[in-house]
Design an enzyme around this catalytic site. Structure first.
Site, PDB file in Angstrom:
ATOM      1  N   CYS A   1      96.624 -38.092   6.794  1.00 27.79           N
ATOM      2  CA  CYS A   1      97.490 -38.760   5.823  1.00 27.79           C
ATOM      3  C   CYS A   1      98.968 -38.475   6.108  1.00 27.79           C
ATOM      4  CB  CYS A   1      97.129 -38.321   4.409  1.00 27.79           C
ATOM      5  SG  CYS A   1      97.737 -39.442   3.131  1.00 27.79           S
TER       6      CYS A   1
ATOM      7  N   ASP B   1      93.012 -32.205  -5.049  1.00 31.91           N
ATOM      8  CA  ASP B   1      94.222 -31.739  -4.381  1.00 31.91           C
ATOM      9  C   ASP B   1      94.722 -30.489  -5.078  1.00 31.91           C
ATOM     10  OD1 ASP B   1      96.296 -31.722  -2.579  1.00 31.91           O
ATOM     11  OD2 ASP B   1      97.189 -33.603  -3.237  1.00 31.91           O
TER      12      ASP B   1
END
Length: 227
Positions: A16, A138
């Site tokens: 990412c 996360d």
């Protein structure tokens, strides 16, 4: 279900925060299954939809568009422009917002949850599991939504992993790097592992060596579980 998506085998890999076409090509060549571009203005790796398209156009892996609190119409326009097959939501999007997004295209939708405690995670899973394809866990950061390198307790989440719906894709991010991804994969048995800053030499500038090492170690975790 594809065997590669089963929690008993190696997780798929998402690289990412890509900002350069060369880095995206290297990630694809190294075996990443997902390429992520960030469309959140004001963040270190933010791109416009046009910039994002130039980074990922013509490559094989699935494209993940990372957004936060954008109007539905703007998300749809951006996703179509860059050819996204996954929408990763990092804002305060409600389950009804997700349902509206579902009606606009064939993409998967992942909802990001910042992990401060397992009960909060379970509440998030309960709230979104009927409308999303995946939950991304996360690390919590007081000012950033993703890409901060903040970790969370894998052990705590692993203890409640069995309470996640079986059809829900688990995506694990937050402080992963080549040195710890294998352990994270073994402990949490995610469907996807997600890395950004952990394979960088500077914000938004990926290291080809670290990308390759990360993917190798992530895939090796599945091999060791099957031994």
């Amino acid at each position: 279900m594809n065997p590669r998506e089963d929690p008993g085998v190696a997780p798929l890999v998402k690289i990412c925060g890509l900002t350069r076409p060369a880095d995206a090509r290297r990630a694809a060549a190294a075996g990443a299954e997902f390429l992520g571009v960030v469309l959140v203005a004001g963040t270190p790796r933010a791109l416009t939809p046009e910039q994002a398209r130039r980074v990922v156009v013509g490559l094989g892996p699935s494209v993940v568009a990372v957004v936060a609190d954008l109007e539905i119409a703007r998300i749809v326009e951006a996703a179509r422009h860059i050819g996204a097959s996954v929408l990763q939501l990092h804002g305060e999007e409600s389950p009804s917002d997700v349902s509206r997004l579902r009606e606009q295209g064939p993409w998967e939708i992942w909802k990001a949850l910042s992990v401060r405690g397992v009960e909060e995670v379970l509440r998030g899973v309960d709230a979104y599991s009927e409308v999303v394809d995946g939950i991304l866990l996360d690390g919590w950061h007081p000012r950033r939504r993703g890409g901060s390198g903040a970790t969370f307790s894998w052990k705590d989440v692993a203890e409640v992993r069995g309470r996640f719906p079986g059809a829900l894709r688990l995506v694990v991010a937050g402080g992963l790097n080549p040195g710890n991804v294998e352990e994270a994969a073994r402990v949490l048995k995610p469907h996807v592992v997600d890395v950004s800053s952990g394979v960088e030499k500077a914000p938004g500038i990926k290291s080809a060596e670290r990308i390759s090492e990360f993917i190798l170690n992530a895939h090796r975790a599945g091999t060791r579980r099957s031994e």
